[in-house]
Design a protein around this motif. Sequence first.
Motif, PDB file in Angstrom:
ATOM      1  N   UNK A   1       0.902  -1.246  -0.166  1.00 40.49           N
ATOM      2  CA  UNK A   1       0.002   0.202  -0.063  1.00 40.49           C
ATOM      3  C   UNK A   1       0.393   1.423  -0.206  1.00 40.49           C
ATOM      4  N   UNK A   2       1.674   0.960   0.444  1.00 43.99           N
ATOM      5  CA  UNK A   2       2.512   2.379   0.846  1.00 43.99           C
ATOM      6  C   UNK A   2       4.267   1.912  -0.218  1.00 43.99           C
ATOM      7  N   UNK A   3       3.719   1.487  -1.633  1.00 46.31           N
ATOM      8  CA  UNK A   3       4.703   1.461  -2.351  1.00 46.31           C
ATOM      9  C   UNK A   3       5.219   3.048  -2.688  1.00 46.31           C
ATOM     10  N   UNK A   4       6.659   3.469  -2.351  1.00 44.74           N
ATOM     11  CA  UNK A   4       7.460   4.549  -2.666  1.00 44.74           C
ATOM     12  C   UNK A   4       8.620   4.531  -3.658  1.00 44.74           C
ATOM     13  N   UNK A   5       8.766   5.996  -4.025  1.00 40.66           N
ATOM     14  CA  UNK A   5       9.593   6.015  -5.586  1.00 40.66           C
ATOM     15  C   UNK A   5      10.984   6.547  -4.631  1.00 40.66           C
TER      16      UNK A   5
ATOM     17  N   UNK B   1      10.394   9.196  -2.383  1.00 43.86           N
ATOM     18  CA  UNK B   1      10.012  10.262  -2.811  1.00 43.86           C
ATOM     19  C   UNK B   1       8.165   9.933  -2.876  1.00 43.86           C
ATOM     20  N   UNK B   2       7.317  10.784  -1.911  1.00 43.26           N
ATOM     21  CA  UNK B   2       6.052  10.659  -1.434  1.00 43.26           C
ATOM     22  C   UNK B   2       5.476  10.853  -3.451  1.00 43.26           C
ATOM     23  N   UNK B   3       3.989  10.432  -3.155  1.00 43.44           N
ATOM     24  CA  UNK B   3       3.908  11.431  -3.861  1.00 43.44           C
ATOM     25  C   UNK B   3       4.096  10.560  -5.976  1.00 43.44           C
TER      26      UNK B   3
END
Length: 124
Positions: free
Chosen positions: A66-70, A91-93
Motif C-alpha cells: 500500500x505504501x510503495x514509494x519512489x 519520494x512521496x506522490x
Amino acid sequence: MKGTCGHLSKTGNNSAMLSDINGCFCFDMTEILNSDAVRRILSGMKRTASKPILVFALFVATAGVAQASCIAEYKAKRDNPLELFFAEAAISGACTVDNATRQLQSRLAAQGLTLLKIVSLRQG
C-alpha cells in the motif's frame, strides 16, 4: 552431553564460604528439555504464538504494498569546501523527475546542499 558440575570451593583467602552447600550442584539440561511436561508446554506455545505471527506478517506485507514509494538517486553538492554527494531518498506522490526535484530541493536546502541532478527513479 551431560551437564557439568560446579563445586563450591574457597577462593584462596581465609574467609568462610558464603554458602553451606557442599558437594556438587549440577543438572543435565537435556533431561529437562526432553521431559514430557516441557514438550506439552512448548507445543501449546507454538500453536498460540503462530496466529499473531501470521497476522503480523500479513500486515507487514500489505502495508509495504500500500505504501510503495519512489526512490530517487541523486547528486548534490555543498560549497566551501566543495563536497559532492551521491545518495538515495524516498519520494512521496508521483514518481516523476519534476516531483522528485521539488521534494529534494527543499530537503537538501535545509541541510545546506544544492541538488545537481536526479540520476534515476525507481519504485521501492
